[in-house]
Scaffold this active site. Structure first.
Site, PDB file in Angstrom:
ATOM      1  N   CYS A   1      16.368  -0.825   0.063  1.00 57.39           N
ATOM      2  CA  CYS A   1      16.100  -2.059   0.334  1.00 57.39           C
ATOM      3  C   CYS A   1      17.500  -2.703   0.677  1.00 57.39           C
ATOM      4  O   CYS A   1      17.500  -3.704   1.538  1.00 57.39           O
ATOM      5  CB  CYS A   1      15.238  -2.901  -0.364  1.00 57.39           C
ATOM      6  SG  CYS A   1      13.621  -2.018  -0.749  1.00 57.39           S
TER       7      CYS A   1
ATOM      8  N   GLY B   1       0.636  -1.286   0.057  1.00 57.20           N
ATOM      9  CA  GLY B   1      -0.069   0.067   0.143  1.00 57.20           C
ATOM     10  C   GLY B   1       0.756   1.268   0.094  1.00 57.20           C
ATOM     11  O   GLY B   1       0.677   2.265  -0.419  1.00 57.20           O
TER      12      GLY B   1
HETATM   13  N1  PMP Z   1       8.992  -5.767  -4.715  1.00 55.32           N
HETATM   14  C1  PMP Z   1       9.412  -4.389  -5.121  1.00 55.32           C
HETATM   15  C2  PMP Z   1       9.531  -4.293  -6.710  1.00 55.32           C
HETATM   16  C3  PMP Z   1       9.645  -3.232  -4.326  1.00 55.32           C
HETATM   17  O1  PMP Z   1      10.086  -2.078  -4.994  1.00 55.32           O
HETATM   18  C4  PMP Z   1       9.566  -3.300  -2.933  1.00 55.32           C
HETATM   19  C5  PMP Z   1       9.807  -2.203  -1.982  1.00 55.32           C
HETATM   20  N2  PMP Z   1      11.008  -1.461  -2.326  1.00 55.32           N
HETATM   21  C6  PMP Z   1       9.208  -4.788  -2.456  1.00 55.32           C
HETATM   22  C7  PMP Z   1       8.848  -5.748  -3.207  1.00 55.32           C
HETATM   23  C8  PMP Z   1       8.873  -4.792  -1.047  1.00 55.32           C
HETATM   24  O2  PMP Z   1       8.009  -4.022  -0.341  1.00 55.32           O
HETATM   25  P1  PMP Z   1       7.602  -3.856   1.252  1.00 55.32           P
HETATM   26  O3  PMP Z   1       8.944  -3.348   1.765  1.00 55.32           O
HETATM   27  O4  PMP Z   1       6.608  -2.939   1.242  1.00 55.32           O
HETATM   28  O5  PMP Z   1       7.491  -5.129   1.714  1.00 55.32           O
END
Ligand code: PMP
Length: 376
Positions: A321, A198
């Site tokens: 990330c 979200g």
């Molecule tokens: N997949 C992709 C392509 C993303 O860009 C991200 C967030 N950077 C995620 C998965 C993971 O999302 P979340 O950190 O909200 O779990």
């Protein structure tokens, strides 16, 4: 402040925030409770579920499980399929440039005895359908390929990839649509499972969902009170889920309008960046305008990101990330751009809340910082 890091997260919209307050105050009961307040909370939850399914036009074919985000959704999709259908075959396929929440789960499945194929991408970061076709065989049970890459904005041809997967009746097709939702139209009816968060579409952090075909069973990864049809136990975040439905609805309804706004900014930025001899653009020309990735030929990207941050301008060098680990982009490496470019990239990611004036200030500040930064 200029916030150009919308692929990492977006600012929650006013509509979402006020809905969260309203629902948390009025329907705070546990949606599994049998009393009237619990039943009301459950009604809100089911309305949110139906609203999302109907925004995707999938009420007849798919079901939805509310989760904490795309990471959890990717984990449930991949582990859930592998554990449930392991007797059908042991081959699973993904691409070399997936988000870590897909790639690292595939690595875990590899340790658990699955044969894993990490498909290479072309110089634009795309998975070529013929490359997938060559890797597929009758032992393949899962293919997971992202809609839009989070570092470069590269768009995959999901329709062609789905066609190939569906020629193999034992194989399921999973798509991580986290960066694609609200940005491009996708053939959702051709996808067996898809994940999103979200907070990338002006919703709340800690919310997300996995949608999957009704005939699919997933081995649950959270075992407990059997909430969410037993696929994900734990008290459901009802208010968060309603906010997710609201964010999805707004993203869908405003997709074209938002795209037009972002396209203007993105074109301006791309042209202005091209004029700087210190910069080389990494995002392909047909990437989503929401993401613009480029490298510095002689400067250190981390130094420039920090200097911009001092000026109140927020961008990303290497995806947030994995920025604490090795600062080399495995995505740019996989595109064959070389280690120098892959270690000195910057990502600007836009939202419809950004304005052209911000893009102009950004370019002026960036050019100035580049000029006074020593070569690496
Ligand atoms: N997949 C992709 C392509 C993303 O860009 C991200 C967030 N950077 C995620 C998965 C993971 O999302 P979340 O950190 O909200 O779990």
């Amino acid at each position: 402040m200029i916030y150009f890091d919308n692929a990492a997260t977006t600012k929650p919209s006013e509509a979402v925030l006020s809905l969260f307050q309203r629902y948390s105050e009025s329907f705070f009961a546990n949606s599994s409770s049998r009393h009237a307040l619990g039943r009301e909370a459950n009604k809100c939850l089911e309305e949110a579920r139906n609203s999302i399914l109907s925004d995707f036009r999938l009420t007849k074919t798919h079901k939805l499980v509310f989760l904490s985000g795309a990471t959890e959704a990717n984990n449930l999709a991949i582990k859930g399929i592998c554990e449930q259908y392991k007797n059908r075959g042991k081959k699973i396929i993904t691409s070399a440039v997936e988000h870590p929440s897909v790639l690292n789960v595939f690595r875990r499945m590899e340790q658990n005895g699955f044969e894993v194929v990490y498909l290479p991408v072309n110089e634009e970061g795309k998975v070529e359908p013929c490359v997938l076709e060559e890797a597929m065989d009758k032992n393949t049970i899962l293919v997971s390929i992202m809609g839009i890459n989070n570092e470069t904005g590269t768009i995959n041809d999901i329709h062609s990839l789905a066609n190939i997967v569906h020629r193999f009746p034992k194989a399921f097709f999973h798509v991580d649509i986290t960066q694609a939702i609200g940005k491009i139209s996708l053939p959702y009816e051709e996808i067996d499972l898809f994940s999103f968060s979200g907070h990338k579409i002006h919703g709340l952090k800690g919310t997300g969902a996995l949608l999957f075909r009704k005939n699919i069973t997933l081995s649950p990864q959270n075992i407990g009170g059997d909430q969410e049809f037993g696929f994900r136990s734990g008290t459901v975040d009802m208010a968060g889920s309603c906010c997710l439905a609201q964010a999805v609805h707004l993203a869908k309804n405003n997709r074209q309008k938002n795209l037009e706004t972002v396209q203007i900014l993105s074109s301006y930025l791309r042209e202005a960046l091209k004029e700087n001899k210190e910069i080389v653009i990494n995002s392909p020309s047909d990437a989503t305008p929401y993401i613009l990735n480029f490298s510095f030929l002689h400067k250190k990207a981390s130094v420039i990101t920090e200097a911009l941050s001092h000026e109140g301008i927020y961008v990303s060098s290497v995806s947030a990330c994995h920025s604490k680990g090795e600062p080399v982009s495995y995505v740019l490496l996989a595109m064959g751009l070389g280690k120098e470019r892959a270690s000195n990239s910057m990502r600007i990611s836009l939202s419809s809340m950004n304005e052209l004036e911000e893009a102009k200030i950004f370019i002026a500040k960036l050019n100035d910082i580049i000029e006074r930064t020593i070569d690496r």
